[in-house]
Design a protein around this motif. Structure first.
Motif, PDB file in Angstrom:
ATOM      1  N   LEU A  32      -1.292  -5.953   8.499  1.00  0.00           N
ATOM      2  CA  LEU A  32      -0.642  -7.116   7.880  1.00  0.00           C
ATOM      3  C   LEU A  32       0.863  -6.935   7.643  1.00  0.00           C
ATOM      4  O   LEU A  32       1.659  -7.771   8.079  1.00  0.00           O
ATOM      5  CB  LEU A  32      -1.336  -7.460   6.557  1.00  0.00           C
ATOM      6  N   PRO A  33       1.300  -5.850   6.996  1.00  0.00           N
ATOM      7  CA  PRO A  33       2.747  -5.718   6.752  1.00  0.00           C
ATOM      8  C   PRO A  33       3.560  -5.585   8.035  1.00  0.00           C
ATOM      9  O   PRO A  33       4.692  -6.064   8.115  1.00  0.00           O
ATOM     10  CB  PRO A  33       2.843  -4.435   5.901  1.00  0.00           C
ATOM     11  N   ASP A  34       2.983  -4.930   9.068  1.00  0.00           N
ATOM     12  CA  ASP A  34       3.713  -4.739  10.325  1.00  0.00           C
ATOM     13  C   ASP A  34       4.017  -6.054  11.022  1.00  0.00           C
ATOM     14  O   ASP A  34       4.974  -6.155  11.793  1.00  0.00           O
ATOM     15  CB  ASP A  34       2.904  -3.838  11.267  1.00  0.00           C
ATOM     16  N   GLY A  35       3.174  -7.070  10.777  1.00  0.00           N
ATOM     17  CA  GLY A  35       3.385  -8.347  11.426  1.00  0.00           C
ATOM     18  C   GLY A  35       4.356  -9.272  10.711  1.00  0.00           C
ATOM     19  O   GLY A  35       4.721 -10.327  11.241  1.00  0.00           O
ATOM     20  N   LEU A  36       4.790  -8.890   9.514  1.00  0.00           N
ATOM     21  CA  LEU A  36       5.654  -9.767   8.724  1.00  0.00           C
ATOM     22  C   LEU A  36       7.127  -9.699   9.128  1.00  0.00           C
ATOM     23  O   LEU A  36       7.800 -10.724   9.244  1.00  0.00           O
ATOM     24  CB  LEU A  36       5.535  -9.413   7.233  1.00  0.00           C
ATOM     25  N   MET A  37       7.633  -8.493   9.335  1.00  0.00           N
ATOM     26  CA  MET A  37       9.078  -8.317   9.458  1.00  0.00           C
ATOM     27  C   MET A  37       9.666  -8.970  10.695  1.00  0.00           C
ATOM     28  O   MET A  37      10.811  -9.441  10.670  1.00  0.00           O
ATOM     29  CB  MET A  37       9.437  -6.827   9.436  1.00  0.00           C
ATOM     30  N   GLY A  38       8.913  -9.021  11.800  1.00  0.00           N
ATOM     31  CA  GLY A  38       9.446  -9.635  13.013  1.00  0.00           C
ATOM     32  C   GLY A  38       9.882 -11.078  12.787  1.00  0.00           C
ATOM     33  O   GLY A  38      10.923 -11.506  13.297  1.00  0.00           O
ATOM     34  N   VAL A  39       9.090 -11.815  12.001  1.00  0.00           N
ATOM     35  CA  VAL A  39       9.420 -13.211  11.698  1.00  0.00           C
ATOM     36  C   VAL A  39      10.420 -13.298  10.548  1.00  0.00           C
ATOM     37  O   VAL A  39      11.300 -14.157  10.524  1.00  0.00           O
ATOM     38  CB  VAL A  39       8.136 -14.002  11.360  1.00  0.00           C
ATOM     39  N   ALA A 116       6.507   2.071   1.622  1.00  0.00           N
ATOM     40  CA  ALA A 116       5.544   1.303   2.415  1.00  0.00           C
ATOM     41  C   ALA A 116       5.049   2.129   3.596  1.00  0.00           C
ATOM     42  O   ALA A 116       3.860   2.117   3.941  1.00  0.00           O
ATOM     43  CB  ALA A 116       6.192   0.007   2.905  1.00  0.00           C
ATOM     44  N   GLY A 117       5.964   2.881   4.223  1.00  0.00           N
ATOM     45  CA  GLY A 117       5.575   3.755   5.322  1.00  0.00           C
ATOM     46  C   GLY A 117       4.639   4.860   4.868  1.00  0.00           C
ATOM     47  O   GLY A 117       3.687   5.219   5.572  1.00  0.00           O
ATOM     48  N   MET A 118       4.883   5.405   3.685  1.00  0.00           N
ATOM     49  CA  MET A 118       4.001   6.445   3.151  1.00  0.00           C
ATOM     50  C   MET A 118       2.580   5.918   2.958  1.00  0.00           C
ATOM     51  O   MET A 118       1.602   6.581   3.309  1.00  0.00           O
ATOM     52  CB  MET A 118       4.555   6.967   1.828  1.00  0.00           C
ATOM     53  N   GLY A 119       2.467   4.714   2.419  1.00  0.00           N
ATOM     54  CA  GLY A 119       1.143   4.121   2.245  1.00  0.00           C
ATOM     55  C   GLY A 119       0.457   3.868   3.567  1.00  0.00           C
ATOM     56  O   GLY A 119      -0.721   4.197   3.761  1.00  0.00           O
ATOM     57  N   GLY A 120       1.195   3.305   4.529  1.00  0.00           N
ATOM     58  CA  GLY A 120       0.618   3.010   5.826  1.00  0.00           C
ATOM     59  C   GLY A 120       0.214   4.262   6.581  1.00  0.00           C
ATOM     60  O   GLY A 120      -0.851   4.304   7.223  1.00  0.00           O
ATOM     61  N   GLY A 121       1.027   5.316   6.523  1.00  0.00           N
ATOM     62  CA  GLY A 121       0.706   6.553   7.225  1.00  0.00           C
ATOM     63  C   GLY A 121      -0.558   7.202   6.700  1.00  0.00           C
ATOM     64  O   GLY A 121      -1.382   7.720   7.469  1.00  0.00           O
ATOM     65  N   ALA A 122      -0.742   7.192   5.383  1.00  0.00           N
ATOM     66  CA  ALA A 122      -1.937   7.787   4.798  1.00  0.00           C
ATOM     67  C   ALA A 122      -3.188   7.001   5.173  1.00  0.00           C
ATOM     68  O   ALA A 122      -4.240   7.588   5.473  1.00  0.00           O
ATOM     69  CB  ALA A 122      -1.790   7.845   3.279  1.00  0.00           C
ATOM     70  N   ILE A 123      -3.091   5.662   5.172  1.00  0.00           N
ATOM     71  CA  ILE A 123      -4.232   4.838   5.584  1.00  0.00           C
ATOM     72  C   ILE A 123      -4.593   5.130   7.029  1.00  0.00           C
ATOM     73  O   ILE A 123      -5.760   5.339   7.388  1.00  0.00           O
ATOM     74  CB  ILE A 123      -3.913   3.344   5.401  1.00  0.00           C
ATOM     75  N   ASP A 124      -3.588   5.159   7.905  1.00  0.00           N
ATOM     76  CA  ASP A 124      -3.802   5.397   9.328  1.00  0.00           C
ATOM     77  C   ASP A 124      -4.490   6.737   9.564  1.00  0.00           C
ATOM     78  O   ASP A 124      -5.501   6.837  10.270  1.00  0.00           O
ATOM     79  CB  ASP A 124      -2.451   5.352  10.044  1.00  0.00           C
ATOM     80  N   ALA A 125      -3.950   7.806   8.981  1.00  0.00           N
ATOM     81  CA  ALA A 125      -4.500   9.142   9.192  1.00  0.00           C
ATOM     82  C   ALA A 125      -5.914   9.265   8.629  1.00  0.00           C
ATOM     83  O   ALA A 125      -6.805   9.827   9.279  1.00  0.00           O
ATOM     84  CB  ALA A 125      -3.587  10.179   8.544  1.00  0.00           C
ATOM     85  N   ALA A 126      -6.133   8.721   7.439  1.00  0.00           N
ATOM     86  CA  ALA A 126      -7.440   8.859   6.794  1.00  0.00           C
ATOM     87  C   ALA A 126      -8.531   8.156   7.584  1.00  0.00           C
ATOM     88  O   ALA A 126      -9.599   8.728   7.844  1.00  0.00           O
ATOM     89  CB  ALA A 126      -7.379   8.295   5.370  1.00  0.00           C
ATOM     90  N   ILE A 127      -8.278   6.919   8.006  1.00  0.00           N
ATOM     91  CA  ILE A 127      -9.315   6.166   8.705  1.00  0.00           C
ATOM     92  C   ILE A 127      -9.561   6.727  10.099  1.00  0.00           C
ATOM     93  O   ILE A 127     -10.717   6.850  10.536  1.00  0.00           O
ATOM     94  CB  ILE A 127      -8.938   4.670   8.787  1.00  0.00           C
ATOM     95  N   ASN A 128      -8.507   7.086  10.829  1.00  0.00           N
ATOM     96  CA  ASN A 128      -8.708   7.657  12.161  1.00  0.00           C
ATOM     97  C   ASN A 128      -9.492   8.962  12.096  1.00  0.00           C
ATOM     98  O   ASN A 128     -10.392   9.201  12.903  1.00  0.00           O
ATOM     99  CB  ASN A 128      -7.358   7.890  12.850  1.00  0.00           C
ATOM    100  N   THR A 129      -9.170   9.812  11.131  1.00  0.00           N
ATOM    101  CA  THR A 129      -9.895  11.068  10.975  1.00  0.00           C
ATOM    102  C   THR A 129     -11.350  10.810  10.623  1.00  0.00           C
ATOM    103  O   THR A 129     -12.263  11.440  11.180  1.00  0.00           O
ATOM    104  CB  THR A 129      -9.242  11.918   9.868  1.00  0.00           C
ATOM    105  N   GLY A 148      -5.257  -5.165  14.963  1.00  0.00           N
ATOM    106  CA  GLY A 148      -4.677  -6.329  15.635  1.00  0.00           C
ATOM    107  C   GLY A 148      -4.905  -7.618  14.859  1.00  0.00           C
ATOM    108  O   GLY A 148      -4.052  -8.517  14.871  1.00  0.00           O
ATOM    109  N   VAL A 149      -6.065  -7.718  14.191  1.00  0.00           N
ATOM    110  CA  VAL A 149      -6.323  -8.904  13.362  1.00  0.00           C
ATOM    111  C   VAL A 149      -5.272  -9.006  12.261  1.00  0.00           C
ATOM    112  O   VAL A 149      -4.691 -10.070  12.014  1.00  0.00           O
ATOM    113  CB  VAL A 149      -7.740  -8.837  12.750  1.00  0.00           C
ATOM    114  N   GLY A 150      -5.012  -7.874  11.608  1.00  0.00           N
ATOM    115  CA  GLY A 150      -4.023  -7.879  10.534  1.00  0.00           C
ATOM    116  C   GLY A 150      -2.628  -8.201  11.020  1.00  0.00           C
ATOM    117  O   GLY A 150      -1.911  -9.010  10.422  1.00  0.00           O
TER     118      GLY A 150
END
Length: 407
Positions: A32-39, A116-129, A148-150
């Motif tokens: 969700l946050p990654d899709g906001l800044m482009g617009v 925001a990057g710290m939060g996103g990185g931890a989510i990414d690493a935790a779920i992938n692992t 992709g939905v987000g």
């Protein structure tokens, strides 16, 4: 006894389904946050009187936070558990996004991007692992489809916020509030994650079987090619997501609402591509899937560059999104195929780090080029990266086959 055993199995299956759904929700929240800044970027930079390429400061700050949190995620996870780490990460991301709505000056935005990057990185690493340790590989494509939905919803939320209130901060208020609710959900379900972890300890031990020294892995040319693949691919993915809206509105004169919807279509076709890949990867094979995807993305990039009409350019945007969708998960799955089982564990970690760097540095360079030359340099830049990706991927296959023959 048999009925009790059946009841236990039913509860275990229900728990696994619940954890999969929560993992998907977590990746939706990551997108969700990654899709906001482009617009939002054109409005943000005008409000803070920033030049076109200042987006790079936000991207670099976010990447630093992402790299730090993902690097230390294992230690944090051992203390907090997966559920606790996800709750803390969502809370950190929520605080950062809500902070955007109050930021009085530009450098406050940059500082918040770090968190925001710290939060996103931890989510990414935790779920992938977690998914790699506990579930079949086919689930990885579906997991990344939920991202992709987000990231599809992000541009739509921001476009509607701009339309209804005229303020970019509205989109961040809505997404930040949703992240806060997710943090509460992960706190309430922390016990489910702990139970899932204990059930999957053998899978986790299997992932940790390889203890190849990092220095030995880094001496392998195949490893460096694999790292470069992720650096370039993620950069290409993020460039269009961040710059499509600005290109379409400021260079090609497309109405903001239309451009916002088509930027959303990039991520929508991206999500659709990953869903289809989840169904057909086994039939097609990973190598063919990646090669075909990169070739189709090259066609989409050429359409965006050619742009004889706005319709053709917009079709190019959607085509690229659909084409590149399965590449990242497929490249992760093919890591041992490219570098060998001995070096796979080390290489996967370095690939994830390289993907974050590629997203920040290559997208920032796009802004520098656009400012100094023209926004129309962006599709040319994309085609160049895509062509290089194809060449490196084919080279990695050749090296892998030679290594197999040498054995």
């Amino acid at each position: 006894m048999e009925n009790e055993a059946q009841a236990v199995n039913v509860r275990k299956n229900q728990s696994r389904v619940g954890l999969v759904l929560l993992a998907f929700i977590a990746f939706i929240s990551l997108g969700l946050p990654d899709g906001l800044m482009g617009v939002a970027w054109p409005s943000v930079r005008h409000q803070f009187s920033q030049p076109l390429d200042s987006l790079g400061y936000l991207l670099i700050a976010g990447t630093i936070g992402y790299t730090l949190s993902s690097f230390f995620s294992g230690k944090i996870m051992s203390r907090l558990g997966v559920g606790g780490l996800l709750a803390a990460s969502c809370a950190l991301t929520a605080g950062s996004l809500l902070g955007y709505t109050l930021a009085p000056v530009w450098w406050v935005m940059v500082g918040l991007a770090l968190f925001a990057g710290m939060g996103g990185g931890a989510i990414d690493a935790a779920i992938n692992t977690y998914v790699a340790a506990h579930f079949a590989e086919g689930l990885m494509q579906w997991l990344h489809a939920s991202f992709g939905v987000g990231i599809t919803l992000g541009p739509i939320i921001m476009t509607l916020g701009l339309k209804n209130t005229g303020a970019w901060r509205t989109g961040y208020l809505e997404v930040g509030s949703a992240q806060l609710l997710l943090a509460v959900c992960f706190i309430l379900t922390a016990a489910m994650w702990r139970n899932g972890q204990s059930a999957g300890k053998e899978a986790e031990r299997n992932l940790a079987d390889y203890h190849t020294p990092l220095s030995e892995t880094l001496r392998e040319p195949r490893v460096w090619l694999s790292i470069l693949l992720f650096f370039l691919y993620t950069g290409m993915e993020v460039i269009l997501g961040n710059w499509a809206y600005t290109l379409l509105t400021e260079s090609r004169g497309i109405a903001p609402q239309t451009a916002g919807l088509w930027t959303g279509s990039y991520w929508a076709t991206f999500t659709l591509g990953r869903m289809l890949a989840g169904l057909y990867t086994r039939r097609i094979g990973g190598r063919k899937l990646v090669a075909g995807s990169l070739l189709l993305a090259l066609i989409g990039g050429l359409l965006l560059w050619w742009n004889p009409s706005n319709t053709v350019g917009l079709v190019g945007v959607a085509t690229i999104g659909f084409a590149i969708a399965p590449v990242f998960p497929a490249l992760v799955s093919l890591t041992s195929d490219r570098v060998g089982l001995k070096h796979a564990a080390n290489t996967i970690g370095m690939q994830i780090s390289a993907s974050g760097l590629g997203a920040a540095l290559l997208s920032s360079l796009a802004g520098v080029l656009a400012r100094r030359i023209s926004l129309e340099i962006i599709p040319v830049y994309l085609v160049g990266i895509n062509t290089l990706l194809i060449g490196i991927f084919l080279t990695s296959i050749i090296l892998s086959r030679r290594q197999d023959l040498a054995r």
